[in-house]
Scaffold this motif. Structure first.
Motif, PDB file in Angstrom:
ATOM      1  N   THR A  70     -29.881 -44.612   7.630  1.00  0.00           N
ATOM      2  CA  THR A  70     -31.343 -44.652   7.680  1.00  0.00           C
ATOM      3  C   THR A  70     -31.805 -46.091   7.451  1.00  0.00           C
ATOM      4  O   THR A  70     -32.717 -46.589   8.127  1.00  0.00           O
ATOM      5  CB  THR A  70     -31.953 -43.728   6.618  1.00  0.00           C
ATOM      6  OG1 THR A  70     -31.534 -42.382   6.857  1.00  0.00           O
ATOM      7  CG2 THR A  70     -33.471 -43.789   6.634  1.00  0.00           C
TER       8      THR A  70
ATOM      9  N   SER B  33     -35.810 -39.990  12.311  1.00  0.00           N
ATOM     10  CA  SER B  33     -34.889 -38.945  12.777  1.00  0.00           C
ATOM     11  C   SER B  33     -33.564 -38.972  12.032  1.00  0.00           C
ATOM     12  O   SER B  33     -32.872 -37.957  11.952  1.00  0.00           O
ATOM     13  CB  SER B  33     -34.643 -39.100  14.275  1.00  0.00           C
ATOM     14  OG  SER B  33     -33.850 -40.244  14.545  1.00  0.00           O
ATOM     15  N   THR B  34     -33.185 -40.131  11.488  1.00  0.00           N
ATOM     16  CA  THR B  34     -31.913 -40.208  10.755  1.00  0.00           C
ATOM     17  C   THR B  34     -31.917 -39.334   9.510  1.00  0.00           C
ATOM     18  O   THR B  34     -30.857 -38.944   9.024  1.00  0.00           O
ATOM     19  CB  THR B  34     -31.596 -41.660  10.351  1.00  0.00           C
ATOM     20  OG1 THR B  34     -32.614 -42.146   9.455  1.00  0.00           O
ATOM     21  CG2 THR B  34     -31.519 -42.576  11.563  1.00  0.00           C
TER      22      THR B  34
ATOM     23  N   ILE C  12     -32.775 -36.319   9.381  1.00  0.00           N
ATOM     24  CA  ILE C  12     -32.248 -35.002   9.762  1.00  0.00           C
ATOM     25  C   ILE C  12     -30.754 -34.947   9.476  1.00  0.00           C
ATOM     26  O   ILE C  12     -30.228 -33.969   8.930  1.00  0.00           O
ATOM     27  CB  ILE C  12     -32.525 -34.724  11.248  1.00  0.00           C
ATOM     28  CG1 ILE C  12     -34.028 -34.663  11.509  1.00  0.00           C
ATOM     29  CG2 ILE C  12     -31.847 -33.420  11.710  1.00  0.00           C
ATOM     30  CD1 ILE C  12     -34.397 -34.571  12.989  1.00  0.00           C
ATOM     31  N   CYS C  13     -30.062 -36.023   9.813  1.00  0.00           N
ATOM     32  CA  CYS C  13     -28.618 -36.091   9.608  1.00  0.00           C
ATOM     33  C   CYS C  13     -28.251 -36.034   8.125  1.00  0.00           C
ATOM     34  O   CYS C  13     -27.213 -35.477   7.754  1.00  0.00           O
ATOM     35  CB  CYS C  13     -28.075 -37.378  10.231  1.00  0.00           C
ATOM     36  SG  CYS C  13     -26.296 -37.394  10.472  1.00  0.00           S
TER      37      CYS C  13
ATOM     38  N   THR D 138     -28.142 -32.327   7.371  1.00  0.00           N
ATOM     39  CA  THR D 138     -27.356 -31.412   8.213  1.00  0.00           C
ATOM     40  C   THR D 138     -25.882 -31.774   8.333  1.00  0.00           C
ATOM     41  O   THR D 138     -25.052 -30.898   8.586  1.00  0.00           O
ATOM     42  CB  THR D 138     -27.939 -31.349   9.637  1.00  0.00           C
ATOM     43  OG1 THR D 138     -27.895 -32.669  10.232  1.00  0.00           O
ATOM     44  CG2 THR D 138     -29.379 -30.859   9.614  1.00  0.00           C
TER      45      THR D 138
ATOM     46  N   THR E  25     -22.479 -31.604  14.987  1.00  0.00           N
ATOM     47  CA  THR E  25     -23.497 -32.661  15.036  1.00  0.00           C
ATOM     48  C   THR E  25     -23.413 -33.421  16.357  1.00  0.00           C
ATOM     49  O   THR E  25     -24.433 -33.703  17.004  1.00  0.00           O
ATOM     50  CB  THR E  25     -23.318 -33.634  13.859  1.00  0.00           C
ATOM     51  OG1 THR E  25     -23.490 -32.914  12.621  1.00  0.00           O
ATOM     52  CG2 THR E  25     -24.340 -34.763  13.913  1.00  0.00           C
TER      53      THR E  25
ATOM     54  N   THR F 209     -32.932 -38.061  18.827  1.00  0.00           N
ATOM     55  CA  THR F 209     -31.745 -37.211  18.764  1.00  0.00           C
ATOM     56  C   THR F 209     -30.512 -38.020  18.383  1.00  0.00           C
ATOM     57  O   THR F 209     -29.686 -37.578  17.573  1.00  0.00           O
ATOM     58  CB  THR F 209     -31.509 -36.512  20.115  1.00  0.00           C
ATOM     59  OG1 THR F 209     -32.690 -35.800  20.484  1.00  0.00           O
ATOM     60  CG2 THR F 209     -30.341 -35.547  20.038  1.00  0.00           C
TER      61      THR F 209
ATOM     62  N   ALA G 112     -30.344 -38.620  14.748  1.00  0.00           N
ATOM     63  CA  ALA G 112     -30.001 -37.424  13.974  1.00  0.00           C
ATOM     64  C   ALA G 112     -28.554 -37.002  14.157  1.00  0.00           C
ATOM     65  O   ALA G 112     -28.070 -36.136  13.415  1.00  0.00           O
ATOM     66  CB  ALA G 112     -30.917 -36.260  14.380  1.00  0.00           C
ATOM     67  N   THR G 113     -27.847 -37.595  15.122  1.00  0.00           N
ATOM     68  CA  THR G 113     -26.503 -37.108  15.435  1.00  0.00           C
ATOM     69  C   THR G 113     -25.481 -38.239  15.606  1.00  0.00           C
ATOM     70  O   THR G 113     -24.727 -38.553  14.697  1.00  0.00           O
ATOM     71  CB  THR G 113     -26.535 -36.250  16.713  1.00  0.00           C
ATOM     72  OG1 THR G 113     -27.096 -37.023  17.800  1.00  0.00           O
ATOM     73  CG2 THR G 113     -27.402 -35.009  16.522  1.00  0.00           C
TER      74      THR G 113
END
Length: 572
Positions: free
Chosen positions: A168, A342-343, A345-346, A349, A358, A407, A410-411
């Motif tokens: 992040t 969005s980071t 989210i990772c 998850t 992922t 995306t 996040a992945t």
């Protein structure tokens, strides 16, 4: 612990607070990495830079947008940086395994300061090329060692979360770079060299702070055990995991696992050179050659799914989508903000759904977004510039680029950096992670060199190339990449002990080996006590005997033991 200086924060902090402090320093290094990547997007658009200093383009007389006359020179200045990271990561991997993680971080920071200073003062493209080569060397050293230090100190249950938080900060570096350059663009009408020199110089600040403060942080306990400094390693591990209450015994069990694996690795592998790692010669059942290929190609594909182009050439991409030159910079900056958010989210998850899932969902969404971006851009260009239809299609294309970067954040942003630091043996972990940086350097250098050429030659069809790369990664990950989530670093040697390259064979072999080597991975056996039931004290087991990564050898040994027992019973 007299062997560790009293100024070291390991004496003042413990458990989660110590882990957070370590990850803040790791995040500072990764912030610099993100800033350094995002910086070139704005620098390439500064008129004084591309027209007056580097001489590879000129401003369009009507729109003011950069017109690139020499795309190879533009791409070469950007991509030579990755030649530096390739060399630097190999140096950093070797230095990190020999002299420790802390000294290597300090070396990387000092070298990067030297390179950044040379970039700031560049007067022509030859000067800039050599400056970026040197700066890349420092970045390569840091990228090879920082993820290793972070994963070797974190617990296996939350390892992914901590590294995701660091990334992040990586994208926060990209955000700072874009908006700082956007603000500098207003200085003297955006025509002076300050517009691009100050953003380059700005990276020196976090690097100097990193160099100054890293000395008071603890060395990796796994590296300390590897080099025979077991008393220090045990103390650092105790401070990281805790020694009282429910935590009693956790550090001891993990310490014994590290000792066992370190001895097993020394028995199994006969050579640890970079060449031996790449070819797999002398690695025995550790199969380091296979691990090297996996991390190299994971990093190469991370770039070819499109992020290298979006990060560095975002202004070009948005111009291709029909956005006016006056709006390109702030839209690029807004894209980096959604990328950073969005980071998160990772963070929540990655340790829940694992590394493989992922990557799966990331590839699917990213591939669709890139294909639609290409189609919408083509449709928009079939209408007159500025018409309602053209604006609608352009807006749709921009939305797809935003979806892609969100995306990716996040992945695919985190996993290719985390995975190499998780899967290599302790004996060569820094060198192993360096191979991942080699893949990243090759993928990035290759793509950033070709990106301006592709956008000039095939324009919006470049998006379809990225979409195809995303599609390729799905079967690649499914068939070849074993899961590392919720497994200790020591367990990964058992995962890769199978002779087959296929993931399903590795998982089957892992289950058998784990049953055959119970003492080897006791820290990972959640729910099993590591305390003596009579004394309540931690069990200090000696190194497990007859350990092996060969299933057939263990089964044969077990068969012989059974025969011996039957004969003993018969004669008795």
């Amino acid at each position: 612990m007299d062997l560790i200086p009293r100024s070291n924060i390991v004496h003042k902090l413990e458990k989660r607070s110590l882990l957070i402090a370590i990850n803040c320093i790791a995040a500072l290094s990764i912030f610099f990495f993100g800033y350094d990547q995002g910086m070139m997007g704005g620098v390439n658009g500064a008129q004084n830079y591309y027209d007056k200093t580097m001489h590879f383009g000129h401003p369009d007389p009507e729109t003011g947008a950069p017109v690139i006359d020499d795309t190879l020179l533009q791409g070469g200045i950007v991509s030579i940086y990755y030649v530096g990271t390739l060399v630097g990561c190999l140096v950093g991997g070797w230095f990190g395994d020999k002299y420790g993680r802390i000294k290597t971080i300090a070396l990387g920071a000092a070298w990067a300061v030297f390179g950044a200073t040379l970039q700031t003062s560049a007067m022509n493209h030859t000067w800039m090329i050599f400056a970026r080569l040197i700066n890349g060397w420092g970045t390569g050293i840091l990228n090879a060692i920082v993820p290793v230090w972070a994963t070797e100190t974190a617990e296996h249950k939350s390892r992914g979360q901590f590294v995701a938080i660091e990334f992040t900060l990586n994208i926060f570096g990209v955000v700072v770079a874009y908006w700082l350059e956007y603000a500098c663009g207003f200085y003297k009408g955006g025509n002076g060299s300050f517009v691009w020199r100050f953003p380059i110089a700005f990276q020196i600040i976090p690097l100097l702070f990193l160099f100054a403060i890293v000395w008071i942080f603890p060395e990796s306990p796994r590296w300390l055990v590897k080099v025979g400094r077991e008393e220090e390693g045990r103390y650092v591990l105790g401070r990281l995991r805790g020694e009282t209450g429910d935590d009693m015994g956790k550090a001891e069990a993990e310490f014994q696992d590290i000792r066992n694996i370190a001895e097993l690795e020394r028995k199994t592998a006969t050579s640890t050179s970079y060449w031996s790692m790449f070819t797999g010669i002398g690695s025995g059942k550790l199969h380091t050659g296979r691990r090297v290929q996996l991390v190299i190609w994971l990093q190469i594909m991370q770039e070819w799914i499109g992020i290298a182009g979006v990060t560095i050439y975002a202004p070009t991409i948005f111009r291709t989508a029909g956005i006016s030159n006056s709006d390109v910079q702030w839209i690029s900056g807004l894209n980096t903000i959604t990328y950073m958010l969005s980071t998160l989210i990772c963070v929540f998850t990655l340790d829940r759904i694992g590394r493989r899932w992922t990557l799966y969902w990331g590839s699917v969404v990213q591939g669709i977004a890139m294909a639609l971006a290409g189609g919408l851009t083509t449709a928009g260009q079939s209408h007159p510039l500025g018409s309602p239809q053209a604006k609608a299609y352009s807006s749709g294309a921009v939305a797809m680029i935003f979806l892609f970067t969100a995306t990716f954040g996040a992945t695919w942003l985190t996993v290719p950096w985390l995975y190499p630091a998780e899967i290599f043996p302790l004996e060569v972990r820094a060198k192993g992670n360096a191979w991942g940086v080699v893949g990243w350097s090759v993928g990035n250098g290759w793509l950033t060199l070709l990106c301006p050429v592709m956008f000039k030659a095939i324009k919006e069809n470049t998006y379809y190339v990225f979409a195809a790369a995303n599609a390729i990664t799905i079967p690649m990950v499914w068939a070849l990449y074993p899961e590392s989530n919720q497994r200790t670093l020591e367990e990964m040697n058992l995962v890769f002990a199978a002779d087959s390259i296929w993931n399903w064979e590795a998982e089957r072999n892992f289950k058998i080996l784990k049953e055959q080597n119970p003492e080897l991975v006791q820290a990972a056996q959640r729910g099993h006590s590591v305390l003596d039931p009579e004394t309540g004290l931690p069990v200090r087991s000696s190194t497990a005997r007859n350990m092996s990564l060969d299933v057939s050898a263990m089964q044969a040994r077990h068969h012989d033991d059974v025969i011996d027992e039957k004969q003993t019973f018969k004669h008795g």
